[in-house]
Write a protein that holds these residues in place. Structure first.
Motif, PDB file in Angstrom:
ATOM      1  N   ASP A  14     -45.738 -59.935   0.282  1.00  0.00           N
ATOM      2  CA  ASP A  14     -46.212 -58.311  -0.938  1.00  0.00           C
ATOM      3  C   ASP A  14     -45.669 -57.109  -0.161  1.00  0.00           C
ATOM      4  O   ASP A  14     -46.536 -56.603  -0.099  1.00  0.00           O
ATOM      5  N   LEU A  15     -45.176 -57.157   1.245  1.00  0.00           N
ATOM      6  CA  LEU A  15     -44.422 -56.422   1.353  1.00  0.00           C
ATOM      7  C   LEU A  15     -43.048 -55.427   0.844  1.00  0.00           C
ATOM      8  O   LEU A  15     -42.616 -55.124   2.094  1.00  0.00           O
ATOM      9  N   ALA A  16     -42.559 -56.849   0.164  1.00  0.00           N
ATOM     10  CA  ALA A  16     -41.348 -56.927   0.447  1.00  0.00           C
ATOM     11  C   ALA A  16     -40.593 -56.214  -0.994  1.00  0.00           C
ATOM     12  O   ALA A  16     -41.757 -55.729  -1.816  1.00  0.00           O
ATOM     13  N   GLU A  17     -40.401 -54.995  -0.236  1.00  0.00           N
ATOM     14  CA  GLU A  17     -39.391 -53.786  -1.282  1.00  0.00           C
ATOM     15  C   GLU A  17     -38.151 -54.068  -1.845  1.00  0.00           C
ATOM     16  O   GLU A  17     -36.821 -55.258  -1.167  1.00  0.00           O
ATOM     17  N   PRO A  18     -37.234 -53.316  -2.734  1.00  0.00           N
ATOM     18  CA  PRO A  18     -35.868 -53.578  -3.577  1.00  0.00           C
ATOM     19  C   PRO A  18     -34.839 -53.647  -2.495  1.00  0.00           C
ATOM     20  O   PRO A  18     -35.834 -53.079  -1.443  1.00  0.00           O
ATOM     21  N   PRO A  19     -33.952 -54.673  -1.915  1.00  0.00           N
ATOM     22  CA  PRO A  19     -33.020 -54.701  -1.271  1.00  0.00           C
ATOM     23  C   PRO A  19     -32.208 -53.368  -0.808  1.00  0.00           C
ATOM     24  O   PRO A  19     -32.140 -52.354  -2.068  1.00  0.00           O
ATOM     25  N   PRO A  20     -31.824 -52.398   0.247  1.00  0.00           N
ATOM     26  CA  PRO A  20     -31.744 -50.905   0.200  1.00  0.00           C
ATOM     27  C   PRO A  20     -29.832 -51.403  -0.783  1.00  0.00           C
ATOM     28  O   PRO A  20     -28.921 -50.591  -0.594  1.00  0.00           O
ATOM     29  N   GLU A  21     -29.126 -52.378  -0.785  1.00  0.00           N
ATOM     30  CA  GLU A  21     -27.507 -52.554  -1.558  1.00  0.00           C
ATOM     31  C   GLU A  21     -28.053 -53.617  -2.423  1.00  0.00           C
ATOM     32  O   GLU A  21     -28.443 -54.254  -2.641  1.00  0.00           O
ATOM     33  N   PRO A  22     -26.889 -53.169  -3.258  1.00  0.00           N
ATOM     34  CA  PRO A  22     -26.284 -53.356  -4.338  1.00  0.00           C
ATOM     35  C   PRO A  22     -26.435 -54.761  -4.659  1.00  0.00           C
ATOM     36  O   PRO A  22     -25.236 -55.630  -3.220  1.00  0.00           O
ATOM     37  N   GLY A  23     -26.832 -55.750  -5.398  1.00  0.00           N
ATOM     38  CA  GLY A  23     -26.020 -57.187  -5.223  1.00  0.00           C
ATOM     39  C   GLY A  23     -26.610 -58.689  -4.359  1.00  0.00           C
ATOM     40  O   GLY A  23     -26.700 -58.942  -4.386  1.00  0.00           O
ATOM     41  N   MET A  24     -27.726 -57.882  -3.945  1.00  0.00           N
ATOM     42  CA  MET A  24     -28.480 -57.897  -3.254  1.00  0.00           C
ATOM     43  C   MET A  24     -30.540 -58.029  -4.103  1.00  0.00           C
ATOM     44  O   MET A  24     -30.393 -57.786  -4.517  1.00  0.00           O
ATOM     45  N   CYS A  25     -31.111 -59.517  -3.466  1.00  0.00           N
ATOM     46  CA  CYS A  25     -32.032 -59.743  -4.032  1.00  0.00           C
ATOM     47  C   CYS A  25     -32.827 -60.426  -2.802  1.00  0.00           C
ATOM     48  O   CYS A  25     -32.630 -60.667  -1.576  1.00  0.00           O
ATOM     49  N   VAL A  26     -34.329 -60.475  -3.499  1.00  0.00           N
ATOM     50  CA  VAL A  26     -35.400 -60.624  -2.866  1.00  0.00           C
ATOM     51  C   VAL A  26     -35.936 -62.870  -3.385  1.00  0.00           C
ATOM     52  O   VAL A  26     -36.951 -62.393  -4.483  1.00  0.00           O
ATOM     53  N   VAL A  27     -36.028 -63.474  -2.763  1.00  0.00           N
ATOM     54  CA  VAL A  27     -36.482 -64.628  -3.282  1.00  0.00           C
ATOM     55  C   VAL A  27     -37.818 -64.917  -2.048  1.00  0.00           C
ATOM     56  O   VAL A  27     -38.133 -64.691  -1.346  1.00  0.00           O
ATOM     57  N   ALA A  28     -38.956 -64.867  -3.448  1.00  0.00           N
ATOM     58  CA  ALA A  28     -40.557 -64.816  -2.214  1.00  0.00           C
ATOM     59  C   ALA A  28     -40.712 -66.848  -3.326  1.00  0.00           C
ATOM     60  O   ALA A  28     -41.270 -67.025  -3.954  1.00  0.00           O
ATOM     61  N   ALA A  29     -41.605 -66.696  -1.712  1.00  0.00           N
ATOM     62  CA  ALA A  29     -42.819 -67.911  -1.951  1.00  0.00           C
ATOM     63  C   ALA A  29     -43.515 -67.763  -1.034  1.00  0.00           C
ATOM     64  O   ALA A  29     -42.895 -67.743  -0.014  1.00  0.00           O
ATOM     65  N   HIS A  30     -44.601 -68.864  -1.443  1.00  0.00           N
ATOM     66  CA  HIS A  30     -45.931 -69.236  -0.114  1.00  0.00           C
ATOM     67  C   HIS A  30     -45.917 -67.934   0.253  1.00  0.00           C
ATOM     68  O   HIS A  30     -46.248 -67.820   1.724  1.00  0.00           O
ATOM     69  N   GLY A  31     -46.113 -66.593   0.310  1.00  0.00           N
ATOM     70  CA  GLY A  31     -46.673 -65.376   0.754  1.00  0.00           C
ATOM     71  C   GLY A  31     -45.538 -64.756   1.507  1.00  0.00           C
ATOM     72  O   GLY A  31     -45.955 -63.952   2.539  1.00  0.00           O
ATOM     73  N   LEU A  32     -44.576 -65.120   1.477  1.00  0.00           N
ATOM     74  CA  LEU A  32     -43.209 -64.863   1.428  1.00  0.00           C
ATOM     75  C   LEU A  32     -41.725 -64.495   1.633  1.00  0.00           C
ATOM     76  O   LEU A  32     -41.855 -64.897   0.231  1.00  0.00           O
ATOM     77  N   ALA A  33     -40.731 -64.035   1.943  1.00  0.00           N
ATOM     78  CA  ALA A  33     -39.991 -63.407   1.301  1.00  0.00           C
ATOM     79  C   ALA A  33     -38.284 -63.489   2.215  1.00  0.00           C
ATOM     80  O   ALA A  33     -38.253 -62.651   2.943  1.00  0.00           O
ATOM     81  N   ALA A  34     -37.109 -63.656   1.525  1.00  0.00           N
ATOM     82  CA  ALA A  34     -36.005 -63.627   1.748  1.00  0.00           C
ATOM     83  C   ALA A  34     -34.945 -62.780   1.362  1.00  0.00           C
ATOM     84  O   ALA A  34     -34.903 -62.902  -0.042  1.00  0.00           O
ATOM     85  N   VAL A  35     -34.858 -61.806   1.838  1.00  0.00           N
ATOM     86  CA  VAL A  35     -34.158 -61.202   1.470  1.00  0.00           C
ATOM     87  C   VAL A  35     -32.327 -61.612   1.576  1.00  0.00           C
ATOM     88  O   VAL A  35     -31.692 -61.968   2.720  1.00  0.00           O
ATOM     89  N   VAL A  36     -31.421 -61.940   0.155  1.00  0.00           N
ATOM     90  CA  VAL A  36     -30.146 -62.409  -0.172  1.00  0.00           C
ATOM     91  C   VAL A  36     -29.129 -61.805  -0.442  1.00  0.00           C
ATOM     92  O   VAL A  36     -29.560 -61.106  -0.826  1.00  0.00           O
ATOM     93  N   SER A  37     -28.049 -61.973  -0.381  1.00  0.00           N
ATOM     94  CA  SER A  37     -26.782 -61.518  -1.260  1.00  0.00           C
ATOM     95  C   SER A  37     -26.551 -62.600  -1.206  1.00  0.00           C
ATOM     96  O   SER A  37     -25.937 -64.235  -0.867  1.00  0.00           O
ATOM     97  N   ARG A  38     -25.277 -62.900  -2.483  1.00  0.00           N
ATOM     98  CA  ARG A  38     -24.896 -63.943  -3.681  1.00  0.00           C
ATOM     99  C   ARG A  38     -23.116 -64.283  -2.875  1.00  0.00           C
ATOM    100  O   ARG A  38     -23.011 -62.841  -2.758  1.00  0.00           O
ATOM    101  N   VAL A  39     -22.779 -64.960  -1.553  1.00  0.00           N
ATOM    102  CA  VAL A  39     -21.046 -64.963  -1.255  1.00  0.00           C
ATOM    103  C   VAL A  39     -20.390 -65.628  -1.240  1.00  0.00           C
ATOM    104  O   VAL A  39     -20.927 -66.781  -1.704  1.00  0.00           O
ATOM    105  N   GLU A  40     -19.252 -65.825  -1.924  1.00  0.00           N
ATOM    106  CA  GLU A  40     -17.770 -66.871  -1.723  1.00  0.00           C
ATOM    107  C   GLU A  40     -18.126 -67.428   0.316  1.00  0.00           C
ATOM    108  O   GLU A  40     -18.174 -66.987   1.338  1.00  0.00           O
ATOM    109  N   GLU A  41     -18.492 -68.887   0.140  1.00  0.00           N
ATOM    110  CA  GLU A  41     -18.613 -69.474   1.668  1.00  0.00           C
ATOM    111  C   GLU A  41     -17.178 -69.320   2.203  1.00  0.00           C
ATOM    112  O   GLU A  41     -15.794 -70.462   1.151  1.00  0.00           O
TER     113      GLU A  41
END
Length: 222
Positions: free
Chosen positions: A12-39
């Motif tokens: 409930d405190l998650a905000e938009p990520p500070p950089e383009p190309g990133m997103c927030v994946v939220a579930a169960h009251g928690l949120a992970a800040v992530v970006s898509r990358v090539e391994e």
């Protein structure tokens, strides 16, 4: 493409990520800040590491975070959601413990012991990964005189932190004792003032750093 995780926050405190190309994946009251990358199997560049740390620092400045060290990759958003579900209680407890807190560090460079041999220089990315291996290696322990100095420093700073951790790593100039302190954000100036009173022995160099996201406390205190 994989998902690179930066940190975990309260949903409930998650905000938009500070950089383009990133997103927030939220579930169960928690949120992970992530970006898509090539391994890739190559070591990360210095610019990649600094950019990653800037993102975590920007989020930490606004709210409590569980910061993740660079390189935590997940296959998909569904895998991230399962992670949040499986570790929900652990993450909620961690966020409660880290709320309002930050990390301060004191690094003490002790002179090289007689007979020590400097290692070969590493690239910046390889040096970073080597530092992670050192951090989690149980074979590194403080010598008695290093432990005594660490005790003196932590004693002087008593009342300025709630938890502290120690680690030792070799350098080409000697042995580096790193002390980490979980410190209230409201008590930073008091911590700095007391840290300035530390008088290291001759030949020993001391560096105060922080505040940082609490990387070294993003685990159970046990």
């Amino acid at each position: 493409m994989k998902h690179l995780l930066y940190c975990i926050v309260q949903q409930d405190l998650a905000e938009p990520p500070p950089e383009p190309g990133m997103c927030v994946v939220a579930a169960h009251g928690l949120a992970a800040v992530v970006s898509r990358v090539e391994e890739t199997s190559s070591a990360p560049s210095v610019s990649s590491l600094l950019a990653y740390e800037r993102v975590v620092e920007a989020i930490h400045a606004r709210q409590a975070v569980i910061p993740l060290r660079y390189g935590c990759l997940m296959e998909s958003e569904s895998a991230i959601i399962r992670l949040l579900e499986d570790h929900r209680q652990e993450y909620e407890a961690l966020l409660g413990r880290l709320r309002g807190m930050t990390e301060m560090g004191i690094r003490v460079l002790c002179p090289a012991r007689p007979g020590s041999v400097p290692g070969s220089p590493l690239s910046p990315g390889a040096a970073y990964l080597a530092s992670l291996r050192n951090r989690y290696s149980s074979g590194n322990s403080l010598a008695p005189e290093e432990a005594q100095l660490a005790d003196q420093i932590t004693g002087l700073l008593s009342g300025c932190y709630t938890e502290q951790r120690r680690e030792i790593s070799p350098t080409d100039q000697g042995r580096l004792v790193s002390l980490y302190f979980l410190t209230p954000k409201t008590g930073l100036e008091r911590f700095r003032n007391k840290a300035r009173q530390v008088c290291p022995p001759g030949g020993t160099k001391l560096l105060l750093s922080g505040p940082w996201p609490p990387y070294n406390f993003a685990v159970s205190p046990d």
